[in-house]
Design a protein around this motif. Structure first.
Motif, PDB file in Angstrom:
ATOM      1  N   GLY A  20      32.385 110.741  43.031  1.00 25.92           N
ATOM      2  CA  GLY A  20      33.548 110.327  43.799  1.00 25.92           C
ATOM      3  C   GLY A  20      34.228 109.137  43.146  1.00 25.92           C
ATOM      4  O   GLY A  20      33.594 108.097  42.938  1.00 25.92           O
ATOM      5  N   MET A  21      35.503 109.286  42.819  1.00 23.23           N
ATOM      6  CA  MET A  21      36.261 108.202  42.182  1.00 23.23           C
ATOM      7  C   MET A  21      37.409 107.759  43.082  1.00 23.23           C
ATOM      8  O   MET A  21      38.432 108.437  43.179  1.00 23.23           O
ATOM      9  CB  MET A  21      36.824 108.630  40.822  1.00 23.23           C
ATOM     10  N   PRO A  22      37.273 106.627  43.773  1.00 22.01           N
ATOM     11  CA  PRO A  22      38.405 106.048  44.500  1.00 22.01           C
ATOM     12  C   PRO A  22      39.317 105.330  43.510  1.00 22.01           C
ATOM     13  O   PRO A  22      38.849 104.652  42.598  1.00 22.01           O
ATOM     14  CB  PRO A  22      37.737 105.073  45.470  1.00 22.01           C
ATOM     15  N   ALA A  23      40.630 105.480  43.689  1.00 21.81           N
ATOM     16  CA  ALA A  23      41.562 104.884  42.731  1.00 21.81           C
ATOM     17  C   ALA A  23      42.755 104.275  43.450  1.00 21.81           C
ATOM     18  O   ALA A  23      43.228 104.818  44.454  1.00 21.81           O
ATOM     19  CB  ALA A  23      42.045 105.946  41.734  1.00 21.81           C
ATOM     20  N   TYR A  24      43.228 103.158  42.916  1.00 21.93           N
ATOM     21  CA  TYR A  24      44.445 102.528  43.435  1.00 21.93           C
ATOM     22  C   TYR A  24      45.123 101.748  42.308  1.00 21.93           C
ATOM     23  O   TYR A  24      44.503 100.864  41.699  1.00 21.93           O
ATOM     24  CB  TYR A  24      44.133 101.594  44.609  1.00 21.93           C
ATOM     25  N   ASN A  25      46.355 102.100  42.013  1.00 18.33           N
ATOM     26  CA  ASN A  25      47.142 101.424  40.976  1.00 18.33           C
ATOM     27  C   ASN A  25      46.315 101.212  39.702  1.00 18.33           C
ATOM     28  O   ASN A  25      46.225 100.097  39.184  1.00 18.33           O
ATOM     29  CB  ASN A  25      47.689 100.095  41.503  1.00 18.33           C
ATOM     30  N   ALA A  26      45.742 102.301  39.223  1.00 17.06           N
ATOM     31  CA  ALA A  26      44.814 102.235  38.093  1.00 17.06           C
ATOM     32  C   ALA A  26      45.359 102.928  36.850  1.00 17.06           C
ATOM     33  O   ALA A  26      44.593 103.375  35.995  1.00 17.06           O
ATOM     34  CB  ALA A  26      43.484 102.864  38.495  1.00 17.06           C
ATOM     35  N   GLU A  27      46.668 103.017  36.717  1.00 17.30           N
ATOM     36  CA  GLU A  27      47.230 103.779  35.603  1.00 17.30           C
ATOM     37  C   GLU A  27      46.826 103.223  34.235  1.00 17.30           C
ATOM     38  O   GLU A  27      46.796 103.965  33.251  1.00 17.30           O
ATOM     39  CB  GLU A  27      48.756 103.845  35.709  1.00 17.30           C
ATOM     40  N   GLN A  28      46.475 101.943  34.166  1.00 20.26           N
ATOM     41  CA  GLN A  28      46.112 101.344  32.885  1.00 20.26           C
ATOM     42  C   GLN A  28      44.688 101.669  32.452  1.00 20.26           C
ATOM     43  O   GLN A  28      44.366 101.569  31.269  1.00 20.26           O
ATOM     44  CB  GLN A  28      46.284  99.813  32.957  1.00 20.26           C
ATOM     45  N   THR A  29      43.837 102.073  33.392  1.00 19.25           N
ATOM     46  CA  THR A  29      42.411 102.231  33.066  1.00 19.25           C
ATOM     47  C   THR A  29      41.827 103.589  33.413  1.00 19.25           C
ATOM     48  O   THR A  29      40.769 103.952  32.903  1.00 19.25           O
ATOM     49  CB  THR A  29      41.583 101.165  33.815  1.00 19.25           C
ATOM     50  N   VAL A  49      38.547 112.790  43.145  1.00 15.34           N
ATOM     51  CA  VAL A  49      39.345 111.598  42.861  1.00 15.34           C
ATOM     52  C   VAL A  49      40.340 111.406  43.999  1.00 15.34           C
ATOM     53  O   VAL A  49      41.144 112.283  44.288  1.00 15.34           O
ATOM     54  CB  VAL A  49      40.095 111.729  41.526  1.00 15.34           C
ATOM     55  N   SER A  50      40.279 110.247  44.651  1.00 16.98           N
ATOM     56  CA  SER A  50      41.158 109.948  45.785  1.00 16.98           C
ATOM     57  C   SER A  50      42.092 108.797  45.438  1.00 16.98           C
ATOM     58  O   SER A  50      41.653 107.657  45.256  1.00 16.98           O
ATOM     59  CB  SER A  50      40.332 109.591  47.027  1.00 16.98           C
ATOM     60  N   ASP A  51      43.375 109.103  45.351  1.00 14.38           N
ATOM     61  CA  ASP A  51      44.391 108.082  45.106  1.00 14.38           C
ATOM     62  C   ASP A  51      44.776 107.441  46.432  1.00 14.38           C
ATOM     63  O   ASP A  51      45.258 108.115  47.344  1.00 14.38           O
ATOM     64  CB  ASP A  51      45.614 108.718  44.444  1.00 14.38           C
ATOM     65  N   ASN A  52      44.597 106.134  46.520  1.00 15.84           N
ATOM     66  CA  ASN A  52      44.793 105.407  47.777  1.00 15.84           C
ATOM     67  C   ASN A  52      46.244 104.948  47.934  1.00 15.84           C
ATOM     68  O   ASN A  52      46.532 103.764  48.083  1.00 15.84           O
ATOM     69  CB  ASN A  52      43.833 104.215  47.828  1.00 15.84           C
ATOM     70  N   ALA A  53      47.173 105.940  47.884  1.00 18.11           N
ATOM     71  CA  ALA A  53      48.611 105.660  48.039  1.00 18.11           C
ATOM     72  C   ALA A  53      49.097 104.667  46.986  1.00 18.11           C
ATOM     73  O   ALA A  53      49.792 103.687  47.301  1.00 18.11           O
ATOM     74  CB  ALA A  53      48.921 105.164  49.452  1.00 18.11           C
ATOM     75  N   SER A  54      48.738 104.930  45.731  1.00 22.27           N
ATOM     76  CA  SER A  54      49.155 104.043  44.645  1.00 22.27           C
ATOM     77  C   SER A  54      50.671 103.975  44.525  1.00 22.27           C
ATOM     78  O   SER A  54      51.391 104.926  44.865  1.00 22.27           O
ATOM     79  CB  SER A  54      48.566 104.533  43.317  1.00 22.27           C
ATOM     80  N   LYS A  79      48.533 106.971  53.178  1.00 17.93           N
ATOM     81  CA  LYS A  79      48.726 105.532  53.260  1.00 17.93           C
ATOM     82  C   LYS A  79      47.464 104.854  52.757  1.00 17.93           C
ATOM     83  O   LYS A  79      46.396 105.464  52.705  1.00 17.93           O
ATOM     84  CB  LYS A  79      49.040 105.090  54.684  1.00 17.93           C
ATOM     85  N   ASN A  80      47.599 103.585  52.392  1.00 14.81           N
ATOM     86  CA  ASN A  80      46.465 102.827  51.869  1.00 14.81           C
ATOM     87  C   ASN A  80      45.452 102.590  52.990  1.00 14.81           C
ATOM     88  O   ASN A  80      45.771 101.951  54.000  1.00 14.81           O
ATOM     89  CB  ASN A  80      46.960 101.497  51.293  1.00 14.81           C
ATOM     90  N   ILE A  81      44.233 103.100  52.809  1.00 15.98           N
ATOM     91  CA  ILE A  81      43.204 102.969  53.844  1.00 15.98           C
ATOM     92  C   ILE A  81      42.183 101.889  53.498  1.00 15.98           C
ATOM     93  O   ILE A  81      41.124 101.818  54.116  1.00 15.98           O
ATOM     94  CB  ILE A  81      42.489 104.319  54.071  1.00 15.98           C
ATOM     95  N   GLY A  82      42.508 101.032  52.529  1.00 12.52           N
ATOM     96  CA  GLY A  82      41.582  99.989  52.110  1.00 12.52           C
ATOM     97  C   GLY A  82      40.583 100.522  51.104  1.00 12.52           C
ATOM     98  O   GLY A  82      40.272 101.720  51.078  1.00 12.52           O
ATOM     99  N   ALA A  83      40.083  99.635  50.266  1.00 13.57           N
ATOM    100  CA  ALA A  83      39.165 100.066  49.208  1.00 13.57           C
ATOM    101  C   ALA A  83      37.900 100.703  49.781  1.00 13.57           C
ATOM    102  O   ALA A  83      37.460 101.765  49.320  1.00 13.57           O
ATOM    103  CB  ALA A  83      38.798  98.874  48.326  1.00 13.57           C
ATOM    104  N   SER A 103      34.015 104.032  39.593  1.00 11.74           N
ATOM    105  CA  SER A 103      35.267 103.287  39.683  1.00 11.74           C
ATOM    106  C   SER A 103      36.281 103.828  38.677  1.00 11.74           C
ATOM    107  O   SER A 103      35.920 104.319  37.607  1.00 11.74           O
ATOM    108  CB  SER A 103      35.001 101.805  39.418  1.00 11.74           C
ATOM    109  N   SER A 104      37.556 103.684  39.005  1.00 10.94           N
ATOM    110  CA  SER A 104      38.616 104.098  38.083  1.00 10.94           C
ATOM    111  C   SER A 104      38.896 103.041  37.020  1.00 10.94           C
ATOM    112  O   SER A 104      39.830 103.185  36.229  1.00 10.94           O
ATOM    113  CB  SER A 104      39.909 104.365  38.877  1.00 10.94           C
TER     114      SER A 104
END
Length: 304
Positions: A20-29, A49-54, A79-83, A103-104
């Motif tokens: 399971g990979m949670p991700a948020y604003n991780a386009e650089q990594t 892979v879950s994008d947290n409303a990036s 919507k962003n549900i928190g890390a 981690s992403s």
């Protein structure tokens, strides 16, 4: 609720491991993190892979990878549900007997899944197996060895539980491979700072936590990705993207989390007593934080 690029099917064979990979604003990594997982020597896994409303290009990258690898299940939160909520969300989609959070921002050596699953399959008393950690910023070849990774292999559950509470610092062990059945008996990672450590304590009550003596996990350490290096304001946003009542009483929630771990684990009487004794002492030591929570809650109600 979800936008899913590659939904899993109940008709497909159950994989050996769910990642399971949670991700948020991780386009650089995130590309490096995904590439490392897709190159694992144990290839029988699903990658949720879950994008947290990036707000950056993270979702486009996830969709690109999902389109070309059927092992990837791509989810986008509306919507962003928190890390912590996003960490729990990927587990709830898992189908395999073993589960790993990834981690992403971090990087896994090619044999990480294989070595950890081997360790779990050798000993049914072990519920989690994790490798040693290297810390890096920038590129992974610029790493330092982390010397405070621990195994918790004591025979008595209470001894493992107390050891986790006393000595676990940087929670790298969370990035190991866990028996899904054991993880499902916990509350996962609840919405407060420190809930990840309490989860490890709960798992320690359910079984042994082993170490694979190889440095296979590379953890990125910078202010943008490592919670231990974030400012207090950034850490709050990481857990609570919107200011609501959910952010109130974090110290009380931690005490409740420790207590729930003890009472829900169906321990022998002697272990239950020892674990409860430490938990109550820990609550006593937390009294200043508990008091601040009450003042913060009062101030919140006044501002409303």
């Amino acid at each position: 609720m979800y936008a899913t690029a590659s939904p899993s099917s109940d008709n497909t064979p159950r994989p050996r491991v769910s990642v399971g990979m949670p991700a948020y604003n991780a386009e650089q990594t995130i590309r490096g993190s995904l590439d490392a997982l897709l190159a694992q020597t144990l290839g029988d896994f699903e990658l949720i892979v879950s994008d947290n409303a990036s707000t950056d290009g993270t979702w486009a990258i996830i969709s690109e990878y999902a389109a070309r690898d059927p092992r990837i299940v791509a989810i986008r939160q509306p919507k962003n549900i928190g890390a912590n909520g996003n960490y729990s969300a990927v587990f709830r989609r898992a189908r395999a007997p073993f589960f790993k959070w990834a981690s992403s921002n971090d990087w896994c050596a090619p044999t990480l899944l294989e070595r950890c699953v081997e360790r779990l399959e050798l000993d049914a008393s072990i519920v989690l197996a994790a490798p040693r950690t290297r810390l890096f910023s920038g590129t992974i070849d610029q790493f330092t060895e982390y010397e405070r990774d621990y195994a918790f292999m004591q025979e008595h559950p209470a001894e493992r539980f107390v050891s986790v509470g006393k000595i676990l610092a940087l929670n790298n062990i969370l990035n190991g491979v866990i028996r899904t059945e054991a993880l499902a008996r916990t509350r996962l990672i609840e919405h407060y700072v420190g809930a990840d450590v309490i989860l490890i304590g709960h798992l320690a009550l359910l079984g042994k936590l082993a170490q694979v003596d190889e440095p296979l996990f590379y953890r990125r350490m910078d202010r943008e990705t490592a919670t231990q290096l974030m400012s207090a304001e950034a850490l709050h946003r990481h857990h609570y993207p919107v200011r609501t009542r959910q952010a109130l009483f974090p110290a009380w929630r931690r005490v409740g989390g420790w207590l729930n771990a003890v009472f829900s684990s169906r321990l022998p009487a002697s272990d239950a007593a020892a674990a409860l004794s430490w938990t109550l002492r820990n609550a006593y030591w937390s009294m200043p934080a508990l008091g601040r929570d009450l003042l913060d809650a009062a101030a919140y109600m006044v501002r409303r």
